[in-house]
Design a protein around this motif. Sequence first.
Motif, PDB file in Angstrom:
ATOM      1  N   GLY A   1      -6.988  14.632  -6.529  1.00 46.90           N
ATOM      2  CA  GLY A   1      -7.068  13.184  -6.541  1.00 46.90           C
ATOM      3  C   GLY A   1      -7.792  12.602  -7.737  1.00 46.90           C
ATOM      4  O   GLY A   1      -7.433  11.520  -8.227  1.00 46.90           O
ATOM      5  N   PHE A   2      -8.812  13.285  -8.226  1.00 42.08           N
ATOM      6  CA  PHE A   2      -9.545  12.787  -9.384  1.00 42.08           C
ATOM      7  C   PHE A   2      -8.662  12.808 -10.630  1.00 42.08           C
ATOM      8  O   PHE A   2      -8.634  11.850 -11.413  1.00 42.08           O
ATOM      9  N   GLU A   3      -7.944  13.904 -10.817  1.00 45.62           N
ATOM     10  CA  GLU A   3      -7.048  14.017 -11.975  1.00 45.62           C
ATOM     11  C   GLU A   3      -5.943  12.970 -11.913  1.00 45.62           C
ATOM     12  O   GLU A   3      -5.651  12.289 -12.902  1.00 45.62           O
ATOM     13  N   LEU A   4      -5.341  12.853 -10.730  1.00 51.80           N
ATOM     14  CA  LEU A   4      -4.259  11.891 -10.558  1.00 51.80           C
ATOM     15  C   LEU A   4      -4.766  10.464 -10.717  1.00 51.80           C
ATOM     16  O   LEU A   4      -4.122   9.629 -11.369  1.00 51.80           O
TER      17      LEU A   4
ATOM     18  N   VAL B   1       0.840  -1.195   0.000  1.00 47.04           N
ATOM     19  CA  VAL B   1       0.000   0.000   0.000  1.00 47.04           C
ATOM     20  C   VAL B   1       0.881   1.253   0.000  1.00 47.04           C
ATOM     21  O   VAL B   1       1.751   1.396   0.855  1.00 47.04           O
ATOM     22  N   VAL B   2       0.641   2.140  -0.962  1.00 47.81           N
ATOM     23  CA  VAL B   2       1.330   3.427  -1.010  1.00 47.81           C
ATOM     24  C   VAL B   2       0.348   4.512  -0.583  1.00 47.81           C
ATOM     25  O   VAL B   2      -0.840   4.461  -0.938  1.00 47.81           O
ATOM     26  N   LEU B   3       0.828   5.484   0.192  1.00 46.16           N
ATOM     27  CA  LEU B   3      -0.030   6.547   0.713  1.00 46.16           C
ATOM     28  C   LEU B   3       0.364   7.896   0.126  1.00 46.16           C
ATOM     29  O   LEU B   3       1.550   8.177  -0.064  1.00 46.16           O
ATOM     30  N   LEU B   4      -0.639   8.727  -0.143  1.00 49.07           N
ATOM     31  CA  LEU B   4      -0.397  10.084  -0.638  1.00 49.07           C
ATOM     32  C   LEU B   4      -1.289  11.061   0.105  1.00 49.07           C
ATOM     33  O   LEU B   4      -2.514  10.967   0.056  1.00 49.07           O
ATOM     34  N   ASP B   5      -0.678  11.992   0.825  1.00 51.65           N
ATOM     35  CA  ASP B   5      -1.417  13.030   1.546  1.00 51.65           C
ATOM     36  C   ASP B   5      -0.443  14.162   1.841  1.00 51.65           C
ATOM     37  O   ASP B   5       0.722  13.909   2.174  1.00 51.65           O
ATOM     38  N   ASP B   6      -0.896  15.400   1.720  1.00 56.66           N
ATOM     39  CA  ASP B   6       0.017  16.521   1.951  1.00 56.66           C
ATOM     40  C   ASP B   6       0.076  16.939   3.414  1.00 56.66           C
ATOM     41  O   ASP B   6       0.665  17.966   3.743  1.00 56.66           O
ATOM     42  N   HIS B   7      -0.518  16.128   4.299  1.00 58.42           N
ATOM     43  CA  HIS B   7      -0.442  16.391   5.732  1.00 58.42           C
ATOM     44  C   HIS B   7       0.441  15.313   6.387  1.00 58.42           C
ATOM     45  O   HIS B   7       0.025  14.158   6.507  1.00 58.42           O
TER      46      HIS B   7
ATOM     47  N   ARG C   1       3.148  14.953  -7.739  1.00 57.37           N
ATOM     48  CA  ARG C   1       4.099  14.924  -8.856  1.00 57.37           C
ATOM     49  C   ARG C   1       5.231  13.943  -8.588  1.00 57.37           C
ATOM     50  O   ARG C   1       5.675  13.229  -9.505  1.00 57.37           O
ATOM     51  N   GLU C   2       5.668  13.877  -7.346  1.00 58.41           N
ATOM     52  CA  GLU C   2       6.708  12.908  -6.990  1.00 58.41           C
ATOM     53  C   GLU C   2       6.180  11.484  -7.091  1.00 58.41           C
ATOM     54  O   GLU C   2       6.879  10.564  -7.539  1.00 58.41           O
ATOM     55  N   LEU C   3       4.930  11.304  -6.657  1.00 59.90           N
ATOM     56  CA  LEU C   3       4.323   9.979  -6.754  1.00 59.90           C
ATOM     57  C   LEU C   3       4.274   9.511  -8.199  1.00 59.90           C
ATOM     58  O   LEU C   3       4.580   8.355  -8.506  1.00 59.90           O
ATOM     59  N   LEU C   4       3.898  10.392  -9.111  1.00 62.36           N
ATOM     60  CA  LEU C   4       3.831  10.027 -10.528  1.00 62.36           C
ATOM     61  C   LEU C   4       5.181   9.539 -11.040  1.00 62.36           C
ATOM     62  O   LEU C   4       5.252   8.627 -11.864  1.00 62.36           O
TER      63      LEU C   4
ATOM     64  N   ILE D   1      -7.935  13.604  -1.746  1.00 63.82           N
ATOM     65  CA  ILE D   1      -8.393  14.226  -2.992  1.00 63.82           C
ATOM     66  C   ILE D   1      -7.868  15.646  -3.117  1.00 63.82           C
ATOM     67  O   ILE D   1      -7.428  16.075  -4.187  1.00 63.82           O
ATOM     68  N   SER D   2      -7.895  16.397  -2.026  1.00 65.63           N
ATOM     69  CA  SER D   2      -7.505  17.813  -2.060  1.00 65.63           C
ATOM     70  C   SER D   2      -6.006  17.965  -1.811  1.00 65.63           C
ATOM     71  O   SER D   2      -5.544  17.846  -0.682  1.00 65.63           O
ATOM     72  N   MET D   3      -5.256  18.189  -2.894  1.00 68.23           N
ATOM     73  CA  MET D   3      -3.812  18.340  -2.800  1.00 68.23           C
ATOM     74  C   MET D   3      -3.348  19.453  -3.734  1.00 68.23           C
ATOM     75  O   MET D   3      -4.024  19.766  -4.713  1.00 68.23           O
TER      76      MET D   3
END
Length: 209
Positions: free
Chosen positions: A65-68, A7-13, A40-43, A58-60
Amino acid sequence: MPDQIRVVLLDDHPLVLEGLKNRLEKEPDIEVPQTFSDPRELLEKIGDCRPDVLVMDISMPHLNGFELGKMLKERFGHSLKIILLSGYTYDEFYAKAYEIGAHAYLSKQSTYAQIINAIKQSVMGYALVSEKMMAGPPDQLTPKEREVLELVAMELTNKEIALRLAISQRTVEYHLTSINQKLGVKTRIGAVAKGFKSGLLGSYTQDDK
């Protein structure tokens, strides 16, 4: 199903990331190889991580999140399961999550247990787009969950259910966790009782109490 779910996690907090990572890694069958705070780093690096599931806000900044999610689905297809976390519960957001191919759309008020259940269910191929499905009415049980519940009512053990349905005991446990959450109970006995009351397991009369 993999022995270890990556599992990879993405959140700006950072606090949210660290808290979720620590909790997920307490699960014996889940590992978190990397976390990201910048989409961008995740991509750039997600291909090296080879995750089974991505859990992301979603809010980053830079990319929502929808675009990504759409970009990642076009790139990885069904091999990557996406779970979206959001503070918004608008119907159109649920619809958008389903449209891009997300396996779950959860409120940020969700418990760790709900998030873990969504991760495990997504790996088995089940889409839980609306959080309401995780604690909804009995008719939202999947066909396989209904089968498992019927066998539990027949007093079969997890091992016996696994043999009967030709699945692993771990998969049986995943189904039981999901059944309990959807029916709003905590035990096998509670699930069976709720199954009878709701009509899932045949008739239920006043004399059955």
